[in-house]
Motif scaffolding. Structure first.
Motif, PDB file in Angstrom:
ATOM      1  N   THR A 120       7.055-112.920 -11.567  1.00  0.00           N
ATOM      2  CA  THR A 120       7.280-113.713 -10.362  1.00  0.00           C
ATOM      3  C   THR A 120       6.207-113.392  -9.318  1.00  0.00           C
ATOM      4  OG1 THR A 120       8.824-112.054  -9.496  1.00  0.00           O
ATOM      5  CG2 THR A 120       9.779-113.935 -10.695  1.00  0.00           C
ATOM      6  N   ALA A 121       5.950-114.346  -8.454  1.00  0.00           N
ATOM      7  CA  ALA A 121       4.894-114.191  -7.442  1.00  0.00           C
ATOM      8  C   ALA A 121       5.132-112.979  -6.547  1.00  0.00           C
ATOM      9  CB  ALA A 121       4.785-115.462  -6.605  1.00  0.00           C
ATOM     10  N   ASP A 122       6.400-112.624  -6.311  1.00  0.00           N
ATOM     11  CA  ASP A 122       6.702-111.469  -5.459  1.00  0.00           C
ATOM     12  C   ASP A 122       6.639-110.141  -6.209  1.00  0.00           C
ATOM     13  OD1 ASP A 122       9.020-111.510  -6.999  1.00  0.00           O
ATOM     14  OD2 ASP A 122      10.372-111.882  -5.296  1.00  0.00           O
ATOM     15  N   GLY A 123       6.357-110.202  -7.526  1.00  0.00           N
ATOM     16  CA  GLY A 123       6.219-108.986  -8.321  1.00  0.00           C
ATOM     17  C   GLY A 123       7.535-108.328  -8.695  1.00  0.00           C
ATOM     18  N   ARG A 124       8.652-108.983  -8.445  1.00  0.00           N
ATOM     19  CA  ARG A 124       9.951-108.365  -8.735  1.00  0.00           C
ATOM     20  C   ARG A 124      10.322-108.439 -10.212  1.00  0.00           C
ATOM     21  NH1 ARG A 124      14.950-109.946  -5.900  1.00  0.00           N
ATOM     22  NH2 ARG A 124      15.637-107.934  -6.649  1.00  0.00           N
ATOM     23  N   PHE A 125      10.034-109.548 -10.883  1.00  0.00           N
ATOM     24  CA  PHE A 125      10.526-109.752 -12.243  1.00  0.00           C
ATOM     25  C   PHE A 125       9.402-110.122 -13.207  1.00  0.00           C
ATOM     26  CE2 PHE A 125      14.026-110.882  -9.410  1.00  0.00           C
ATOM     27  CZ  PHE A 125      15.073-110.148  -9.944  1.00  0.00           C
ATOM     28  N   THR A 126       9.471-109.547 -14.387  1.00  0.00           N
ATOM     29  CA  THR A 126       8.647-109.950 -15.519  1.00  0.00           C
ATOM     30  C   THR A 126       9.600-110.242 -16.662  1.00  0.00           C
ATOM     31  OG1 THR A 126       6.779-108.566 -14.856  1.00  0.00           O
ATOM     32  CG2 THR A 126       6.857-109.229 -17.166  1.00  0.00           C
ATOM     33  N   VAL A 127       9.350-111.313 -17.389  1.00  0.00           N
ATOM     34  CA  VAL A 127      10.169-111.675 -18.546  1.00  0.00           C
ATOM     35  C   VAL A 127       9.323-111.562 -19.800  1.00  0.00           C
ATOM     36  CG1 VAL A 127      11.485-113.514 -19.673  1.00  0.00           C
ATOM     37  CG2 VAL A 127      11.627-113.239 -17.197  1.00  0.00           C
TER      38      VAL A 127
ATOM     39  N   MET B 265       8.486-100.439 -24.953  1.00  0.00           N
ATOM     40  CA  MET B 265       8.818 -99.863 -23.647  1.00  0.00           C
ATOM     41  C   MET B 265       7.594 -99.315 -22.925  1.00  0.00           C
ATOM     42  SD  MET B 265       9.513 -97.660 -26.161  1.00  0.00           S
ATOM     43  CE  MET B 265      10.694 -96.476 -26.631  1.00  0.00           C
ATOM     44  N   MET B 266       6.470 -99.293 -23.588  1.00  0.00           N
ATOM     45  CA  MET B 266       5.218 -98.883 -22.948  1.00  0.00           C
ATOM     46  C   MET B 266       4.468-100.138 -22.519  1.00  0.00           C
ATOM     47  SD  MET B 266       5.264 -95.749 -22.857  1.00  0.00           S
ATOM     48  CE  MET B 266       6.327 -94.523 -23.538  1.00  0.00           C
ATOM     49  N   GLN B 267       4.129-100.183 -21.260  1.00  0.00           N
ATOM     50  CA  GLN B 267       3.473-101.362 -20.712  1.00  0.00           C
ATOM     51  C   GLN B 267       1.986-101.093 -20.530  1.00  0.00           C
ATOM     52  OE1 GLN B 267       5.415-104.001 -20.692  1.00  0.00           O
ATOM     53  NE2 GLN B 267       6.964-102.546 -21.377  1.00  0.00           N
ATOM     54  N   THR B 268       1.169-101.961 -21.098  1.00  0.00           N
ATOM     55  CA  THR B 268      -0.281-101.821 -20.963  1.00  0.00           C
ATOM     56  C   THR B 268      -0.849-102.865 -20.000  1.00  0.00           C
ATOM     57  OG1 THR B 268      -0.618-103.157 -22.948  1.00  0.00           O
ATOM     58  CG2 THR B 268      -0.542-100.758 -23.231  1.00  0.00           C
TER      59      THR B 268
ATOM     60  N   ALA C 139      25.066-109.168 -29.789  1.00  0.00           N
ATOM     61  CA  ALA C 139      24.087-110.188 -29.418  1.00  0.00           C
ATOM     62  C   ALA C 139      24.789-111.373 -28.756  1.00  0.00           C
ATOM     63  CB  ALA C 139      23.343-110.646 -30.665  1.00  0.00           C
ATOM     64  N   PRO C 140      24.048-112.128 -27.945  1.00  0.00           N
ATOM     65  CA  PRO C 140      22.675-111.921 -27.505  1.00  0.00           C
ATOM     66  C   PRO C 140      22.609-110.860 -26.403  1.00  0.00           C
ATOM     67  CG  PRO C 140      23.520-113.908 -26.501  1.00  0.00           C
ATOM     68  CD  PRO C 140      24.606-113.379 -27.412  1.00  0.00           C
ATOM     69  N   MET C 141      21.428-110.280 -26.275  1.00  0.00           N
ATOM     70  CA  MET C 141      21.282-109.199 -25.299  1.00  0.00           C
ATOM     71  C   MET C 141      19.885-109.179 -24.722  1.00  0.00           C
ATOM     72  SD  MET C 141      19.296-106.455 -26.511  1.00  0.00           S
ATOM     73  CE  MET C 141      20.042-105.119 -25.647  1.00  0.00           C
ATOM     74  N   PHE C 142      19.767-108.517 -23.578  1.00  0.00           N
ATOM     75  CA  PHE C 142      18.460-108.203 -23.040  1.00  0.00           C
ATOM     76  C   PHE C 142      18.520-106.841 -22.385  1.00  0.00           C
ATOM     77  CE2 PHE C 142      19.439-111.236 -19.250  1.00  0.00           C
ATOM     78  CZ  PHE C 142      19.896-110.234 -18.413  1.00  0.00           C
ATOM     79  N   GLN C 143      17.337-106.354 -22.096  1.00  0.00           N
ATOM     80  CA  GLN C 143      17.183-105.045 -21.476  1.00  0.00           C
ATOM     81  C   GLN C 143      16.487-105.273 -20.141  1.00  0.00           C
ATOM     82  OE1 GLN C 143      15.215-102.347 -24.156  1.00  0.00           O
ATOM     83  NE2 GLN C 143      14.654-100.942 -22.536  1.00  0.00           N
ATOM     84  N   VAL C 144      17.044-104.721 -19.067  1.00  0.00           N
ATOM     85  CA  VAL C 144      16.392-104.761 -17.759  1.00  0.00           C
ATOM     86  C   VAL C 144      15.967-103.329 -17.483  1.00  0.00           C
ATOM     87  CG1 VAL C 144      16.595-105.275 -15.309  1.00  0.00           C
ATOM     88  CG2 VAL C 144      17.826-106.678 -16.984  1.00  0.00           C
ATOM     89  N   ASN C 145      14.657-103.112 -17.493  1.00  0.00           N
ATOM     90  CA  ASN C 145      14.090-101.765 -17.455  1.00  0.00           C
ATOM     91  C   ASN C 145      14.714-100.985 -18.617  1.00  0.00           C
ATOM     92  OD1 ASN C 145      12.598-102.688 -15.320  1.00  0.00           O
ATOM     93  ND2 ASN C 145      13.782-101.640 -13.769  1.00  0.00           N
ATOM     94  N   PHE C 146      15.538 -99.980 -18.375  1.00  0.00           N
ATOM     95  CA  PHE C 146      16.120 -99.237 -19.496  1.00  0.00           C
ATOM     96  C   PHE C 146      17.609 -99.492 -19.667  1.00  0.00           C
ATOM     97  CE2 PHE C 146      12.199 -96.936 -18.706  1.00  0.00           C
ATOM     98  CZ  PHE C 146      11.702 -96.857 -19.992  1.00  0.00           C
TER      99      PHE C 146
ATOM    100  N   ILE D 197      12.486-107.670 -17.681  1.00  0.00           N
ATOM    101  CA  ILE D 197      13.567-108.219 -18.495  1.00  0.00           C
ATOM    102  C   ILE D 197      13.006-108.503 -19.875  1.00  0.00           C
ATOM    103  CG2 ILE D 197      15.230-110.097 -18.740  1.00  0.00           C
ATOM    104  CD1 ILE D 197      14.881-110.442 -15.630  1.00  0.00           C
ATOM    105  N   GLN D 198      13.489-107.748 -20.858  1.00  0.00           N
ATOM    106  CA  GLN D 198      13.048-107.910 -22.237  1.00  0.00           C
ATOM    107  C   GLN D 198      14.185-108.556 -23.019  1.00  0.00           C
ATOM    108  OE1 GLN D 198      10.511-104.457 -23.679  1.00  0.00           O
ATOM    109  NE2 GLN D 198      11.640-103.529 -21.975  1.00  0.00           N
ATOM    110  N   ILE D 199      13.975-109.789 -23.412  1.00  0.00           N
ATOM    111  CA  ILE D 199      14.999-110.556 -24.105  1.00  0.00           C
ATOM    112  C   ILE D 199      14.762-110.442 -25.610  1.00  0.00           C
ATOM    113  CG2 ILE D 199      16.054-112.819 -24.407  1.00  0.00           C
ATOM    114  CD1 ILE D 199      14.841-113.548 -21.619  1.00  0.00           C
TER     115      ILE D 199
END
Length: 176
Positions: free
Chosen positions: A131-138, A88-91, A150-157, A99-101
């Motif tokens: 994404t190019a617009d900076g909205r999403f990271t996978v 959860m810490m981003q460097t 399962a299966p699950m993912f986390q979007v932010n928290f 989006i953390q799958i």
């Protein structure tokens, strides 16, 4: 008994130390002070302070890490050690929606590959990209502790469990 030499891999990106630590508004400094007041040993406040720096700067960048080291009376390496331990810490910079799958066994068996494929196809990126617009990271991550759903993912928290490809579309479409 023979020993094998250890091979150390170089960092993928050079890390430069900032000259100046990050600065924050008086309101953020007051929030940091309130956390520090809760802990008799300043080091114990490392995680809540990391979340504040990450929230304010978008990720734990070198000036933010230097600020934390100075504020907590720690070495810069102490801060990086903790920062790189937790998913959860981003460097590195991440999108507004991270989006953390989960890719561990339960999720994998119960459909993670279909979920990853759907998310990536819908967003037009691969895991590890933004994404190019900076909205999403996978990101693909290790166990998020939701094996029974399962299966699950986390979007932010926020956790999203019992995912199907159709449910992925609903969740992503609902994000502002």
């Amino acid at each position: 008994m023979s020993t094998q030499p250890v091979q150390i891999q170089p960092l993928s990106q050079p890390v430069s130390l900032p000259v100046e630590p990050a600065t924050f508004s008086p309101k953020v400094e007051a929030e940091i002070d309130s956390h520090l007041a809760k802990y008799p040993i300043k080091r114990s406040a490392i995680l809540p302070l990391m979340f504040i720096v990450q929230r304010e700067r978008g990720y734990l960048d070198p000036p933010g890490v230097l600020y934390l080291a100075n504020r907590l009376g720690l070495r810069i390496t102490d801060i990086w050690e903790v920062a790189t331990l937790y998913s959860m810490m981003q460097t590195n910079p991440v999108g507004k929606y991270h989006i953390q799958i989960c890719k561990t066994l339960s999720c994998k068996i119960l459909g993670e590959p279909r979920i990853t494929e759907r998310v990536c196809k819908k967003l037009g990126i691969k895991p590890g990209e933004t994404t190019a617009d900076g909205r999403f990271t996978v990101s693909l991550v290790e166990c998020l502790g939701s094996c029974g759903t399962a299966p699950m993912f986390q979007v932010n928290f926020d956790y999203h469990e019992n995912l199907t490809p159709e449910r992925v579309d609903e969740i992503l479409d609902a994000l502002p």
